[in-house]
Enzyme design. Structure first.
Site, PDB file in Angstrom:
ATOM      1  N   LYS A 155       0.980  -1.077   0.086  1.00 48.39           N
ATOM      2  CA  LYS A 155       0.063   0.056   0.099  1.00 48.39           C
ATOM      3  C   LYS A 155       0.959   1.222  -0.263  1.00 48.39           C
ATOM      4  CE  LYS A 155      -3.642   2.313   2.567  1.00 48.39           C
ATOM      5  NZ  LYS A 155      -4.427   2.139   3.958  1.00 48.39           N
TER       6      LYS A 155
ATOM      7  N   LYS B 258      -2.221  -1.569  -3.947  1.00 49.96           N
ATOM      8  CA  LYS B 258      -2.996  -0.431  -3.878  1.00 49.96           C
ATOM      9  C   LYS B 258      -2.017   0.693  -3.686  1.00 49.96           C
ATOM     10  CE  LYS B 258      -6.167   1.986  -0.841  1.00 49.96           C
ATOM     11  NZ  LYS B 258      -7.044   2.222   0.421  1.00 49.96           N
TER      12      LYS B 258
HETATM   13 ZN   LIG Z   1      -5.618   3.539   8.008  1.00 46.98          ZN
END
Ligand SMILES: [Zn+2]
Length: 328
Positions: free
Chosen positions: A196, A249
């Site tokens: 992420k 992501k």
């Molecule tokens: Zn968070």
């Protein structure tokens, strides 16, 4: 063998021929639709930077899910917006927290017709908007693991089908797996937001989830955009710690990371096409600058082509609708 013996255009002569050799195809069974659930009787509150996406109250979520089931979308990813926030994000792990109540309602009404993926993080619930408990102005990694484990248990008790930790604390997958296994939830899979990135594309989401950090940013726990090998380390670690599904992501700016994961990580892969991706495409289409349906389809299939099994997208409903129309 080159031209004129080999002519690639032969197989593009018409739709039937090109369809026969098409390598990737979107299917609604791989789509996940994110939902923002707000405490109280807000019903539907429009999110200005995400036209077409609303914050929903628990009762209006049930209507929304009816539509998703009808469109054969198999799963939702839930984010909660509590009425009150505090230093340690206690509504994230209270059995009466907005997400726990929403999960109970949804599973009570729809059962196996919809899979509920519970996003697991503290930033929507903390008054400072960071993803964990603070010590001074730093997020305390190991203290946060205890809170995350409690939240995972509360979500599982409520009936969540998959737990999806998005906090990026070190060691959280192992901690959560252990907590779940010890409490009779060894059957619940973990979908880890493994790679992420600290991305500028989350802007509209923070408006949607009301989770903008009150000071600083999340760069001390989310990944630095130029790094690819680091993503591999994060993903390998999460596999080792017991993640069942690995997520990248955002999606579109990180298709190389997804392709690398497909090659090197032997777990199902999910990609989260985030709010900024949605808003850019939607905004340009609303201006008449690009063809909406064509660009949505093209961008989503690029995520598939890069190697994602599961695609989390705010376009899920439209894609499912178009696919249904195409088969009628
Ligand atoms: Zn968070």
């Amino acid at each position: 063998m080159g031209f004129p013996e080999y002519r690639p255009r032969r197989l593009r002569r018409n739709e039937k021929l090109s369809g026969m050799v098409q390598e990737h195809e979107l299917s609604s069974k791989h789509l996940v639709y994110p939902l923002f659930i707000k405490e109280g009787d807000c019903k539907r509150t429009a999110i200005p930077s995400m036209p077409g996406v609303d914050q929903l109250s628990i009762d209006s979520v049930l209507f929304e899910i009816e539509e998703l089931v009808d469109l054969s979308i198999p799963a939702v990813l839930l984010f909660g917006i509590p009425e009150k926030k505090d230093e340690t994000g206690s509504q994230a792990y209270s059995d009466e927290g907005v997400i726990q109540r929403a999960i109970r309602e949804i599973k009570g009404r729809f059962g196996e017709k919809i899979m509920v993926i519970a996003d697991l993080c503290l930033c929507e619930y903390t008054s400072h908007g960071h993803c964990g408990a603070l010590r001074g102005s730093e997020v305390d990694n190991d203290e946060t693991l205890k809170l995350l484990s409690r939240a995972a248990l509360a979500q599982s008790r409520a009936g969540a089908d998959i737990i999806a930790p998005s906090d990026m604390m070190d060691g959280r997958i192992r901690a959560i797996r252990k907590a779940l296994d010890e409490s009779g939830f060894s059957h619940i899979p973990i979908m880890s937001y493994a790679a992420k990135y600290a991305s500028g594309l989350y802007g509209p989401f923070r408006e949607a989830a009301e989770s903008t950090p009150q000071f600083g940013d999340r760069r001390s726990y989310q990944m630095d955009p130029p790094n690819q090998r680091e993503a591999l380390r994060e993903m390998e670690l999460d596999v080792e710690e017991g993640a069942d599904i690995i997520m990248v992501k955002p999606a579109l700016f990180y298709l190389d990371v997804l392709a690398l994961a497909r090659e090197r990580i032997n777990r199902p892969l999910a990609a989260y096409s985030v709010s900024g991706e949605y808003s850019m495409i939607r905004g340009a289409a609303d201006q008449g600058w690009i063809d909406y349906k064509r660009v949505v389809t093209e961008s989503t299939v690029s995520i598939k082509r890069a190697g994602a099994d599961i695609i989390i997208t705010y376009f899920a409903k439209e894609i499912a609708r178009w696919m249904r129309e195409a088969t009628l």
